[in-house]
Design a protein around this motif. Structure first.
Motif, PDB file in Angstrom:
ATOM      1  N   ILE A 731      23.253  -6.238  -8.332  1.00 53.14           N
ATOM      2  CA  ILE A 731      22.397  -7.118  -9.116  1.00 53.14           C
ATOM      3  C   ILE A 731      20.982  -6.550  -9.164  1.00 53.14           C
ATOM      4  CG2 ILE A 731      23.754  -9.181  -8.574  1.00 53.14           C
ATOM      5  CD1 ILE A 731      21.639  -9.939  -6.540  1.00 53.14           C
ATOM      6  N   ILE A 732      20.233  -6.962 -10.188  1.00 55.97           N
ATOM      7  CA  ILE A 732      18.851  -6.515 -10.319  1.00 55.97           C
ATOM      8  C   ILE A 732      17.979  -7.391  -9.421  1.00 55.97           C
ATOM      9  CG2 ILE A 732      16.932  -6.102 -11.893  1.00 55.97           C
ATOM     10  CD1 ILE A 732      19.353  -4.368 -12.452  1.00 55.97           C
ATOM     11  N   THR A 733      17.286  -6.766  -8.479  1.00 53.21           N
ATOM     12  CA  THR A 733      16.461  -7.512  -7.537  1.00 53.21           C
ATOM     13  C   THR A 733      15.054  -6.930  -7.488  1.00 53.21           C
ATOM     14  OG1 THR A 733      17.095  -6.105  -5.682  1.00 53.21           O
ATOM     15  CG2 THR A 733      18.439  -8.051  -6.082  1.00 53.21           C
ATOM     16  N   VAL A 734      14.160  -7.661  -6.865  1.00 52.32           N
ATOM     17  CA  VAL A 734      12.790  -7.196  -6.670  1.00 52.32           C
ATOM     18  C   VAL A 734      12.800  -6.155  -5.560  1.00 52.32           C
ATOM     19  CG1 VAL A 734      10.435  -7.863  -6.087  1.00 52.32           C
ATOM     20  CG2 VAL A 734      11.911  -9.455  -7.344  1.00 52.32           C
ATOM     21  N   GLY A 735      12.360  -4.937  -5.882  1.00 53.06           N
ATOM     22  CA  GLY A 735      12.328  -3.882  -4.879  1.00 53.06           C
ATOM     23  C   GLY A 735      13.689  -3.493  -4.345  1.00 53.06           C
ATOM     24  N   ALA A 736      14.733  -3.682  -5.143  1.00 54.03           N
ATOM     25  CA  ALA A 736      16.111  -3.377  -4.725  1.00 54.03           C
ATOM     26  C   ALA A 736      16.500  -4.148  -3.475  1.00 54.03           C
ATOM     27  CB  ALA A 736      16.293  -1.873  -4.502  1.00 54.03           C
ATOM     28  N   GLY A 737      15.852  -5.302  -3.262  1.00 56.51           N
ATOM     29  CA  GLY A 737      16.204  -6.168  -2.135  1.00 56.51           C
ATOM     30  C   GLY A 737      15.590  -5.766  -0.818  1.00 56.51           C
ATOM     31  N   LYS A 738      14.757  -4.735  -0.815  1.00 57.66           N
ATOM     32  CA  LYS A 738      14.144  -4.263   0.434  1.00 57.66           C
ATOM     33  C   LYS A 738      12.661  -4.632   0.463  1.00 57.66           C
ATOM     34  CE  LYS A 738      17.413  -0.410   0.548  1.00 57.66           C
ATOM     35  NZ  LYS A 738      17.583   1.059   0.495  1.00 57.66           N
ATOM     36  N   VAL A 739      12.145  -4.838   1.659  1.00 62.44           N
ATOM     37  CA  VAL A 739      10.743  -5.207   1.830  1.00 62.44           C
ATOM     38  C   VAL A 739      10.004  -4.063   2.508  1.00 62.44           C
ATOM     39  CG1 VAL A 739       9.128  -6.847   2.850  1.00 62.44           C
ATOM     40  CG2 VAL A 739      11.345  -7.650   1.996  1.00 62.44           C
ATOM     41  N   SER A 740       8.982  -3.536   1.868  1.00 59.01           N
ATOM     42  CA  SER A 740       8.201  -2.424   2.410  1.00 59.01           C
ATOM     43  C   SER A 740       7.138  -2.930   3.378  1.00 59.01           C
ATOM     44  CB  SER A 740       7.562  -1.635   1.269  1.00 59.01           C
ATOM     45  OG  SER A 740       6.851  -2.499   0.421  1.00 59.01           O
ATOM     46  N   LYS A 741       6.423  -2.017   4.000  1.00 61.24           N
ATOM     47  CA  LYS A 741       5.434  -2.389   5.011  1.00 61.24           C
ATOM     48  C   LYS A 741       4.319  -3.256   4.448  1.00 61.24           C
ATOM     49  CE  LYS A 741       6.078   1.570   8.105  1.00 61.24           C
ATOM     50  NZ  LYS A 741       5.425   2.749   8.739  1.00 61.24           N
ATOM     51  N   ASP A 742       3.927  -3.001   3.212  1.00 54.76           N
ATOM     52  CA  ASP A 742       2.853  -3.799   2.622  1.00 54.76           C
ATOM     53  C   ASP A 742       3.333  -5.139   2.068  1.00 54.76           C
ATOM     54  OD1 ASP A 742       4.212  -3.063   0.362  1.00 54.76           O
ATOM     55  OD2 ASP A 742       2.571  -1.919  -0.527  1.00 54.76           O
ATOM     56  N   ARG A 743       4.632  -5.407   2.155  1.00 59.29           N
ATOM     57  CA  ARG A 743       5.244  -6.671   1.756  1.00 59.29           C
ATOM     58  C   ARG A 743       4.979  -7.008   0.289  1.00 59.29           C
ATOM     59  NH1 ARG A 743       3.394 -10.956   3.803  1.00 59.29           N
ATOM     60  NH2 ARG A 743       5.303 -12.127   4.176  1.00 59.29           N
ATOM     61  N   ARG A 744       4.795  -6.001  -0.515  1.00 64.10           N
ATOM     62  CA  ARG A 744       4.496  -6.233  -1.927  1.00 64.10           C
ATOM     63  C   ARG A 744       5.655  -6.913  -2.648  1.00 64.10           C
ATOM     64  NH1 ARG A 744       5.410  -0.892  -5.212  1.00 64.10           N
ATOM     65  NH2 ARG A 744       3.792  -1.800  -6.511  1.00 64.10           N
ATOM     66  N   GLU A 745       6.873  -6.712  -2.151  1.00 66.23           N
ATOM     67  CA  GLU A 745       8.040  -7.333  -2.778  1.00 66.23           C
ATOM     68  C   GLU A 745       8.047  -8.857  -2.623  1.00 66.23           C
ATOM     69  OE1 GLU A 745       8.823  -3.147  -1.826  1.00 66.23           O
ATOM     70  OE2 GLU A 745       8.161  -4.846  -0.625  1.00 66.23           O
ATOM     71  N   LEU A 746       7.164  -9.374  -1.764  1.00 63.76           N
ATOM     72  CA  LEU A 746       7.102 -10.819  -1.517  1.00 63.76           C
ATOM     73  C   LEU A 746       5.919 -11.468  -2.232  1.00 63.76           C
ATOM     74  CD1 LEU A 746       7.949 -10.773   2.305  1.00 63.76           C
ATOM     75  CD2 LEU A 746       9.502 -11.130   0.392  1.00 63.76           C
ATOM     76  N   LYS A 747       5.326 -10.740  -3.177  1.00 64.02           N
ATOM     77  CA  LYS A 747       4.251 -11.320  -3.983  1.00 64.02           C
ATOM     78  C   LYS A 747       4.829 -12.312  -4.980  1.00 64.02           C
ATOM     79  CE  LYS A 747       0.843  -8.694  -5.423  1.00 64.02           C
ATOM     80  NZ  LYS A 747       0.066  -7.604  -6.045  1.00 64.02           N
ATOM     81  N   ARG A 748       3.941 -13.075  -5.617  1.00 61.59           N
ATOM     82  CA  ARG A 748       4.380 -14.059  -6.599  1.00 61.59           C
ATOM     83  C   ARG A 748       5.112 -13.384  -7.761  1.00 61.59           C
ATOM     84  NH1 ARG A 748       0.734 -19.170  -8.014  1.00 61.59           N
ATOM     85  NH2 ARG A 748       2.780 -19.689  -8.893  1.00 61.59           N
ATOM     86  N   SER A 749       5.947 -14.138  -8.401  1.00 66.34           N
ATOM     87  CA  SER A 749       6.817 -13.580  -9.440  1.00 66.34           C
ATOM     88  C   SER A 749       6.050 -13.052 -10.641  1.00 66.34           C
ATOM     89  CB  SER A 749       7.822 -14.644  -9.897  1.00 66.34           C
ATOM     90  OG  SER A 749       8.605 -15.081  -8.813  1.00 66.34           O
ATOM     91  N   ILE A 750       4.836 -13.537 -10.860  1.00 62.20           N
ATOM     92  CA  ILE A 750       4.063 -13.044 -12.001  1.00 62.20           C
ATOM     93  C   ILE A 750       3.706 -11.575 -11.822  1.00 62.20           C
ATOM     94  CG2 ILE A 750       1.757 -13.627 -11.114  1.00 62.20           C
ATOM     95  CD1 ILE A 750       1.124 -14.579 -14.017  1.00 62.20           C
ATOM     96  N   TYR A 751       3.764 -11.101 -10.573  1.00 58.34           N
ATOM     97  CA  TYR A 751       3.455  -9.694 -10.305  1.00 58.34           C
ATOM     98  C   TYR A 751       4.710  -8.826 -10.256  1.00 58.34           C
ATOM     99  CZ  TYR A 751      -0.973 -11.838  -9.057  1.00 58.34           C
ATOM    100  OH  TYR A 751      -2.146 -12.562  -9.087  1.00 58.34           O
ATOM    101  N   VAL A 752       5.853  -9.409 -10.522  1.00 57.76           N
ATOM    102  CA  VAL A 752       7.107  -8.648 -10.551  1.00 57.76           C
ATOM    103  C   VAL A 752       7.250  -7.980 -11.914  1.00 57.76           C
ATOM    104  CG1 VAL A 752       9.625  -8.827 -10.506  1.00 57.76           C
ATOM    105  CG2 VAL A 752       8.253 -10.092  -8.843  1.00 57.76           C
ATOM    106  N   GLN A 753       7.670  -6.749 -11.883  1.00 62.03           N
ATOM    107  CA  GLN A 753       7.827  -5.962 -13.108  1.00 62.03           C
ATOM    108  C   GLN A 753       8.747  -6.662 -14.115  1.00 62.03           C
ATOM    109  OE1 GLN A 753      10.230  -2.234 -12.989  1.00 62.03           O
ATOM    110  NE2 GLN A 753       8.259  -1.239 -13.304  1.00 62.03           N
ATOM    111  N   VAL A 754       8.298  -6.742 -15.343  1.00 55.74           N
ATOM    112  CA  VAL A 754       9.097  -7.343 -16.416  1.00 55.74           C
ATOM    113  C   VAL A 754       9.735  -6.204 -17.210  1.00 55.74           C
ATOM    114  CG1 VAL A 754       9.099  -8.832 -18.449  1.00 55.74           C
ATOM    115  CG2 VAL A 754       7.537  -9.318 -16.543  1.00 55.74           C
ATOM    116  N   ARG A 755      11.014  -5.927 -16.913  1.00 60.17           N
ATOM    117  CA  ARG A 755      11.766  -4.915 -17.656  1.00 60.17           C
ATOM    118  C   ARG A 755      12.601  -5.614 -18.704  1.00 60.17           C
ATOM    119  NH1 ARG A 755      12.969   0.084 -15.489  1.00 60.17           N
ATOM    120  NH2 ARG A 755      13.680   0.493 -17.614  1.00 60.17           N
ATOM    121  N   ARG A 756      12.436  -5.225 -19.950  1.00 60.95           N
ATOM    122  CA  ARG A 756      13.187  -5.885 -21.017  1.00 60.95           C
ATOM    123  C   ARG A 756      14.691  -5.695 -20.873  1.00 60.95           C
ATOM    124  NH1 ARG A 756       8.302  -4.951 -24.439  1.00 60.95           N
ATOM    125  NH2 ARG A 756       7.839  -6.964 -25.408  1.00 60.95           N
TER     126      ARG A 756
END
Length: 882
Positions: A731-756
């Motif tokens: 499935i398509i997930t934020v950051g491929a489901g992994k959380v990096s050290k800066d925890r950027r994958e846990l930011k609000r959804s408005i900051y998640v990449q919008v791929r058409r």
């Protein structure tokens, strides 16, 4: 079938109760203007009036033209529909000839009724010579509610409402809503409790659940204006801009990829526009300025394609205006992805941009007029190209600029100085590297030359030391044939020769150490960021022509001037100069933006206010938020919409003020829990607002709320989008489901990449929109995949476990089961569970605990609590706002 019939009947009754005037269905008198002409416009005008050559010599645009008849003779016999050729053709299906455009049975019946009643008009028709191909806009079309000037009528006076309010003034919203409620035998429901109100307001303004400390502050405040102060705190939250930016980004068509084809190339710099929107809304930037900056920020600062970069370097304040013009760069754009037909791809970008402009600001389907006159609305094909001419200098199809060429670089003065200093150091190291490498090359050459027989050594040395490009043919042939090693020995191929010598690695290290130092320093040089901008190339001014039937290879002869919709006002009022002599740019977009925001345009403020209202109440005053044309929904409260639109403009176009006005109304503060059979029988859809409508959270708010409640939400704002990718689970997930050290994958959804082409699976399940090219209004579905997404995803399991840890920390290590459950409930739902709810969760917790103990889990109590937390995430109380 019976149930459907009953539903239809109730809908019809409701429509009659809510309608502001009579319709042909209720009125036995059928007229050409209101009932028949719209049918002919939709099905017949294209061949019988709007083309320069009439089919069958019959023009059906006006009643008097119909009565002239055509090649087949008299078209209509008043009073005798069966003898009327026009009726015979439409009834038989011979006309229109296209099977996809057959009239509906009820439309055919209406034509028959009109003829039988004498084929009459309601008023007088335009006189004079009307030629085929002329686009006619009737007075009836101009008087459509959305095209009339915005009127701010006096507030209704309701003694009952004034009495109930006591000394408090009546909120204008309540005055209009109350009047219609009373007229329909209804009245307001009671006010919702405080916990419901703070949760409702928090999600409304920030898209996040209220923090426990904020709930406690509000509940402890016993002052009369405690609610108003709570609203003000939410409006000042930095999360306000994130929430309301999402609404605007929908209609603007924001995406982080180009779309158009399967390549869906990433837009690495589009996010600057997203951040501009968030900052603008947090600052409560007036919307007339907000709109003008997006349409013409470059013209406001007098920037052209040639001068934009220089202006950005000189004045950082210019950057905001140029970033705003990213609005004009949001449409799907395949011109940089090697499309099969570049000309068609370019045209499509321009078309989609016009669609975004018109739907987001005008609430009109202008894009339907690209190929022909609009089938339903008074929008001639020329109007589409008038709007196209407004943006033509930005999208010059003759001197097209690829997406990568529509950017400006951003870098602070400090970073520029640092970059210059470090670049100079790197340049010195590169020079040293080349020098040492050349020395090593010469050293190896000397060793190779020693192996050359003395008879040839001098000739070989001379040939080798002659630059490759300057060697004579004799020298080149000599080296290639007799001493190919010398022929190949140059600094670029040095690595091929070092292995021959024992000290080869040491020689290599001499220059590679310098290169490594240079590369390390080079990587640290500050690099510019880029913004997508709309600028004009003043060296070439494109011309705009109507494309015959939308065919880009068939431009018509007449040059089209930039302008607005003809139906709004005369062309003299909304046609703009081809080139403003007072500006270095054409000035077209700036003129258009000022025309839209001059306070007199009938659509812009209405369209905006209708959307603002919808985001607060879950339903709009005009249901068709992107279509205010002739087929639009009838406004449920037209005078309220106009009053709000007028007040919005009069008071400086400031949205936060409108929030306060709406959210402090009795209408907004009503409970959604009222159950009244009488009210439901009169207004089952709550179109009169006799209670608050329960609303499901939007996709992004669901994800953000889960992260906020689990304690995992990264509240860092702005910056590059968080990438999305295909996870191992498929499935398509934020950051491929992994959380990096800066925890950027846990930011609000408005900051998640919008791929058409790659929407995040969980957000997609909850109806996150697809930008094709934009989203006028979100749908809210209830399907099985939503429950599956909440039950089975790794994201949900991880967040449930994090939530359980937060509950244990908040409640304390010694907390009993009951306290743990109550704590979890309060953190998730901002309230206390009822006795029945508490009992059910305690039973669930006990069963889960026994199960994990049986399986000998390492931390059975924490895992059982995580399962309970998972249950709370899937409850209606969590997913819906009352």
């Amino acid at each position: 079938m019976y149930i459907r019939a009953i539903a239809f009947l109730l809908t019809a009754v409701s429509a009659c109760l809510l309608g502001s005037g009579s319709s042909s269905a209720a009125d036995s008198r059928v007229t050409f203007e209101k009932d028949i002409r719209p049918i002919f416009k939709a099905y017949c005008f294209h061949c019988h009036g709007e083309e320069k050559e009439l089919s069958g010599a019959l023009d059906v645009r006006l009643r008097r033209l119909i009565m002239k008849g055509g090649d087949s003779g008299e078209a209509v016999v008043p009073g005798k529909h069966a003898e009327s050729l026009l009726f015979q053709y439409v009834e038989s299906g011979d006309m229109p000839p296209d099977e996809k455009l057959r009239l509906k049975p009820e439309e055919v019946a209406l034509i028959a009724k009109w003829i039988d009643q004498g084929a009459k008009t309601e008023g007088s028709e335009p006189e004079g010579d009307i030629k085929p191909g002329d686009f006619l806009i009737t007075s009836d079309e101009r008087s459509h509610w959305a095209f009339r000037p915005i009127q701010k009528v006096a507030l209704p006076e309701l003694p009952q409402l004034q009495k109930e309010n006591g000394k408090q003034p009546v909120n204008p919203v309540d005055a209009f809503i109350g009047r219609k409620l009373k007229a329909n035998g209804l009245w307001f429901s009671e006010e919702a409790d405080r916990l419901t109100l703070i949760r409702r307001a928090a999600f409304d303004l920030t898209g996040l659940p209220p923090a426990p400390e904020d709930v406690d502050t509000y509940l402890a405040d016993k002052s009369p204006d405690a609610y108003e102060k709570m609203i003000d705190r939410l409006l000042e939250s930095p999360h306000y801009g994130e929430r309301w930016a999402r609404h605007w980004l929908d209609v603007a068509g924001y995406a982080d990829s180009e779309g158009y084809n399967d390549k869906d190339i990433i837009r690495p710099d589009a996010w600057h526009y997203r951040d501009y929107v968030i900052r603008s809304l947090n600052a409560d930037k007036p919307w007339d300025q907000f709109i003008t900056e997006q349409l013409a920020g470059d013209e406001m600062v007098k920037a052209t394609h040639a001068t934009a970069q220089k202006l950005v370097d000189q004045d950082p304040a210019v950057c905001e205006k140029l970033t705003a013009t990213g609005y004009l760069r949001l449409a799907p754009d395949g011109t940089g992805s090697s499309p099969m037909d570049p000309a068609i791809a370019r045209n499509q970008v321009i078309t989609e941009t016009v669609k975004i402009m018109s739907s987001s600001l005008l609430g009109m389907t202008v894009g339907c007029a690209e190929c022909h006159h609009h089938r339903f609305d008074p929008i001639p094909q020329e109007d589409f190209y008038r709007l196209r001419a407004v943006i033509a200098p930005v999208y010059d199809d003759q001197k097209w600029r690829m997406p990568a060429s529509r950017r400006a670089a951003l870098m602070s003065a400090e970073d520029k100085a640092k970059a210059a200093k470090m670049s100079a150091q790197v340049k010195e190291l590169d020079a040293e590297h080349n020098k040492v490498k050349a020395e090593v090359t010469q050293l190896i050459a000397e060793r190779v030359l020693k192996e050359v027989p003395k008879a040839d050594r001098e000739q070989a040395r001379t040939a080798y030391e002659t630059a490759v490009k300057e060697r004579s043919k004799e020298q080149a042939d000599f080296l290639k044939q007799k001493y190919p090693m010398l022929d190949l020995l140059v600094p670029g191929r040095l690595h091929l020769f070092l292995a021959r010598f024992k000290d080869g690695n040491d020689l290599k290290k001499r220059y590679e150490d310098i290169k490594a130092e240079a590369d390390k320093l080079r990587a640290q040089i500050p690099k510019p960021e880029y913004i997508r901008v709309a600028t004009e190339d003043t060296q070439h001014l494109p011309q705009t022509f109507v494309f015959y039937r939308g065919d880009i290879s068939s431009p018509e002869k007449d040059l089209i001037a930039p302008g607005g919709l003809t139906v709004i006002s005369s062309k003299a009022d909304n046609t703009f100069e081809l080139n403003d002599p007072q500006l270095p740019t054409t000035g077209r977009r700036l003129a258009y933006a000022r025309y839209l925001t001059n306070g007199k345009h009938p659509l812009v403020a209405r369209v905006l206010m209708n959307r603002f209202w919808m985001h607060h109440f879950g339903q709009a005053i005009v249901d068709s938020t992107g279509d205010f044309g002739s087929r639009s929904s009838v406004p449920t409260h037209p005078e309220l919409l106009d009053w709000l639109a007028a007040d919005f403009m009069e008071q400086g176009w400031q949205l936060k003020r409108i929030h306060r006005l709406i959210m402090t109304s009795r209408t907004y503060k009503q409970t959604s829990a009222t159950h009244s059979e009488q009210a439901a029988a009169i207004d089952s859809d709550n179109r009169l607002y006799w209670r608050m409508t329960m609303q499901r959270l939007e996709a992004e708010s669901i994800r953000d709320a889960i992260l906020a409640v689990s304690g995992e939400l990264n509240r860092e704002q702005f910056g590059e989008p968080v990438p999305v990718a295909l996870a191992d689970s498929g499935i398509i997930t934020v950051g491929a489901g992994k959380v990096s050290k800066d925890r950027r994958e846990l930011k609000r959804s408005i900051y998640v990449q919008v791929r058409r082409t790659q929407p995040v699976t969980m957000l997609n399940a909850f109806d996150a929109p697809s930008m094709e090219p934009n989203c006028e209004r979100r749908v809210f579905s209830t399907v099985a995949t939503q429950s599956l997404a909440l039950l089975n995803s790794e994201f949900m399991r991880n967040q449930s476990e994090a939530f359980a840890k937060r509950v244990l920390t908040t409640a304390g290590k010694d907390a009993d089961d009951t306290k743990l459950i109550k704590t979890a409930w309060k953190l998730a739902l901002s309230s206390e569970p009822s006795p029945a709810e508490l009992q059910a969760l305690e039973k669930n917790f006990a069963l889960q605990l026994k199960e994990y103990q049986t399986k000998k889990a390492k931390q059975p109590r924490e895992e059982a609590l995580a399962a309970v937390c998972h249950v709370l995430f899937g409850t209606n109380q969590f997913l819906y706002v009352e």
